[in-house]
Design an enzyme around this catalytic site. Structure first.
Site, PDB file in Angstrom:
ATOM      1  N   LYS A 260       0.832  -1.208  -0.024  1.00 26.30           N
ATOM      2  CA  LYS A 260      -0.132  -0.143   0.036  1.00 26.30           C
ATOM      3  C   LYS A 260       0.742   1.204   0.100  1.00 26.30           C
ATOM      4  O   LYS A 260       1.948   0.978   0.465  1.00 26.30           O
ATOM      5  CB  LYS A 260      -0.826  -0.143   1.277  1.00 26.30           C
TER       6      LYS A 260
ATOM      7  N   ARG B 238     -10.343 -11.707   1.857  1.00 25.84           N
ATOM      8  CA  ARG B 238     -11.185 -12.941   1.061  1.00 25.84           C
ATOM      9  C   ARG B 238     -10.476 -14.179   1.278  1.00 25.84           C
ATOM     10  O   ARG B 238     -11.220 -15.132   1.278  1.00 25.84           O
ATOM     11  CB  ARG B 238     -11.445 -12.230  -0.283  1.00 25.84           C
TER      12      ARG B 238
HETATM   13  N1  BES Z   1      -8.036  -3.825   4.497  1.00 24.95           N
HETATM   14  C1  BES Z   1      -8.159  -3.505   3.050  1.00 24.95           C
HETATM   15  C2  BES Z   1      -9.652  -2.680   2.987  1.00 24.95           C
HETATM   16  C3  BES Z   1      -9.521  -1.349   3.823  1.00 24.95           C
HETATM   17  C4  BES Z   1      -9.252  -0.098   2.868  1.00 24.95           C
HETATM   18  C5  BES Z   1     -10.013  -1.437   5.021  1.00 24.95           C
HETATM   19  C6  BES Z   1      -9.507   1.124   3.651  1.00 24.95           C
HETATM   20  C7  BES Z   1     -10.259  -0.006   5.685  1.00 24.95           C
HETATM   21  C8  BES Z   1      -9.911   1.017   5.025  1.00 24.95           C
HETATM   22  C9  BES Z   1      -8.175  -4.533   2.148  1.00 24.95           C
HETATM   23  O1  BES Z   1      -7.600  -5.651   2.408  1.00 24.95           O
HETATM   24  C10 BES Z   1      -7.661  -4.084   0.648  1.00 24.95           C
HETATM   25  O2  BES Z   1      -6.533  -3.829   0.666  1.00 24.95           O
HETATM   26  N2  BES Z   1      -8.399  -4.283   0.050  1.00 24.95           N
HETATM   27  C11 BES Z   1      -8.134  -3.698  -1.532  1.00 24.95           C
HETATM   28  C12 BES Z   1      -8.794  -4.718  -2.286  1.00 24.95           C
HETATM   29  C13 BES Z   1      -8.191  -4.630  -3.887  1.00 24.95           C
HETATM   30  C14 BES Z   1      -6.668  -4.884  -3.929  1.00 24.95           C
HETATM   31  C15 BES Z   1      -8.680  -5.494  -4.746  1.00 24.95           C
HETATM   32  C16 BES Z   1      -8.955  -2.399  -1.687  1.00 24.95           C
HETATM   33  O3  BES Z   1      -9.841  -2.126  -0.997  1.00 24.95           O
HETATM   34  O4  BES Z   1      -8.079  -1.467  -2.198  1.00 24.95           O
HETATM   35 MG    MG Z   2      -5.463  -5.746   1.745  1.00 24.26          MG
END
Ligand code: BES
Ligand code: MG
Ligand code: ZN
Length: 489
Positions: free
Chosen positions: A269, A343
């Site tokens: 990230k 997931r």
């Molecule tokens: N933990 C994150 C989702 C999240 C984002 C929680 C902001 C709280 C605040 C999750 O694991 C994630 O990174 N999701 C990605 C999925 C994508 C790579 C398909 C996302 O939402 O960008």
């Molecule tokens: Mg994630």
């Protein structure tokens, strides 16, 4: 902490009496309360508009030295959530003034045109939740929570609702337990530690507890979960909590996403998205706290809480984008994005729970996607379910507890975005859009024919600045909702 007081308000002693005042209507029918409110007549600046505030000291014949009048605004705008907010703000104000015991006057139900139970319950919830401070990591603890919050009511109401304060305390303590777990930084809740802490709290309520370590997970074939764990030097755990009353006819299972830190893995990230990722175990916290609170009220159904706990990190051992792994139920998954890890751990935990416990209903709770926050903002969770009846019950509970959920669609034709050329399924959608939906469709591949709902709490699980009845950090979203739901299922 919560209790009732009745009698002659002038003679009751506290550090402060809080009186809610409406700008366009009299909401009290106790004559002493009304005559005390009359003292505000001389202060032109206090009208009872929302957040108006006036403190009068040492009123003649009133034993409590400080009367704080707080505006509730227009009567039409008052509902259970505004009452929760009102009491949360009142408590926070009094904490700031370093008070110890306060008395909040409850308005009349007929005047508010609402049920007394709902009014008192919401007010108590706001007060109890607003009294929580997360200051474990501060050397100087500037504030301390109030010791007592009493609610001033008529004697017949005290009699009728005498059991309410302890019930509210049970559910709201669950919310606070979840908040604390979420707010603890990731260095103090590596999977092994968090599993232990949750197990310890659950053990006190005589829930059955199982913890699977990495070896056990390997033996059992939790391939998707282990793929997420592989980049971290902190090993994963699967925590299973079980509340099993004699003669239970139904099994309800909750599964909570427990990523103790989500770096994104090799799909790292960017900064700005990393700082709050200690909160990525909010689903786990909600599920554990729900079981602990539920056990105290002894519902009829058997309840299972399955909590996969993993740290999503990157290292030479981390899963690479493009890697293919075999999930617990045997499906192969191409991991095209290591940041779509929630997931993966949920899929394995869900498959395990369905195989071992055959639940009648399964609900998973997860901070699953940023896309859900884009869709619904930071205060509303996304609710996904192919089951109209179950979805409706969740929405009803959400309305009652003020933990809002909005139902989202599950279009069948979006499934094609999860196709993989090489494996049975991809964890990453081929479309840039609708990420909260495709994430849910991924989960649905592991549900078989179980009645199921998924709640994406990525938005409301955490608050950077705090809200009217929550400090900065974890909100404990979902605990009161699920506890209410258990009683409806
Ligand atoms: N933990 C994150 C989702 C999240 C984002 C929680 C902001 C709280 C605040 C999750 O694991 C994630 O990174 N999701 C990605 C999925 C994508 C790579 C398909 C996302 O939402 O960008
Ligand atoms: Mg994630
Ligand atoms: Zn995540």
């Amino acid at each position: 902490m919560l209790n009732f007081k009745t009698g002659d308000l002038c003679k009751l002693k506290a550090d402060a009496i809080i009186i809610p005042v409406c700008e366009d209507s009299e909401i009290h029918d106790n004559s002493t309360v009304i005559s005390i409110i009359n003292h505000t007549g001389t202060a032109k600046e206090f009208k009872g508009a929302k957040d108006d505030e006036l403190t009068l000291f040492d009123l003649p014949a009133v034993k409590t030295p400080r009367i704080i009048f707080l505006g509730l605004g227009k009567i039409k705008k008052i509902d259970s959530e505004s009452l929760r907010a009102f009491c949360g703000k009142s408590v926070k104000k009094c904490i700031g003034k370093k008070l110890g015991e306060i008395l909040i006057v409850v308005p009349s139900a007929t005047k508010l045109d609402n049920e007394m139970q709902i009014i008192i319950e919401s007010m108590m919830e706001g007060a109890f939740l607003g009294n929580h401070l997360f200051d474990k990591y501060k050397k100087d603890k500037k504030n301390s929570p109030l010791k007592k919050v009493a609610f001033f009511v008529e004697p017949q109401i005290l009699k009728k609702f005498s059991g309410l304060p302890s019930r509210v305390e049970i559910f709201c303590s669950g919310t606070i337990l979840a908040r604390e777990w979420v707010s603890i930084p990731s260095n103090d809740k590596i999977p092994e530690q968090l599993a232990k802490d949750m197990a310890a709290s659950a053990g006190k309520e005589s829930l059955k507890v199982k913890i699977f370590d990495e070896q056990k997970l390997k033996r059992l074939g939790f391939g998707a979960m282990l793929a997420v764990a592989s980049g971290s030097s902190n090993n994963p755990r699967l925590l299973i909590l079980e509340y099993a009353p004699k003669g239970a006819k139904k099994t309800i299972a909750f599964v909570g996403k427990g990523i103790t830190f989500d770096s994104g893995g090799i799909n790292l990230k960017p900064s700005g998205s990393l700082e709050d990722m200690k909160m990525d175990m909010s689903g786990a916290a909600a599920v554990a706290a729900t079981l602990i609170s539920a056990a105290k009220i002894k519902p009829e159904a058997r309840i299972i809480g399955a909590i996969p706990i993993v740290e999503n990190m990157l290292s030479g051992d981390a899963t690479r984008p493009g890697d293919i792994v075999t999930s617990y139920d045997g499906k192969t998954i191409e991991i095209n994005n290591t940041d779509a890890e929630g997931r993966l751990i949920l899929a394995d935990a869900i498959s395990y729970v369905i195989k071992e416990y055959k639940p009648d209903i399964l609900i998973d709770v997860a901070t699953l996607t940023g896309a859900c926050v884009v869709a619904l903002g930071e205060k509303i969770a996304g609710l996904f379910s192919p089951d109209d009846e179950l979805a409706e019950k969740i929405i009803q509970s959400a309305k009652k507890t003020g933990e809002r959920c909005w139902r989202m669609p599950l279009p069948e034709d979006y499934r094609e975005y999860l196709k993989s050329e090489f494996a049975d399924i991809s964890n990453m959608s081929s479309s840039k859009w609708g990420g909260a939906i495709t994430a849910t469709l991924f989960l649905s591949e592991f549900i078989k024919d179980t009645r199921w709902a998924h709640i994406d709490i990525a938005g409301p699980a955490y608050t950077k600045k705090g809200t009217d009845y929550c400090g900065p950090g974890g909100t404990g979203f979902g605990v009161r909702l699920l506890c209410d739901l258990i009683q409806k299922l």
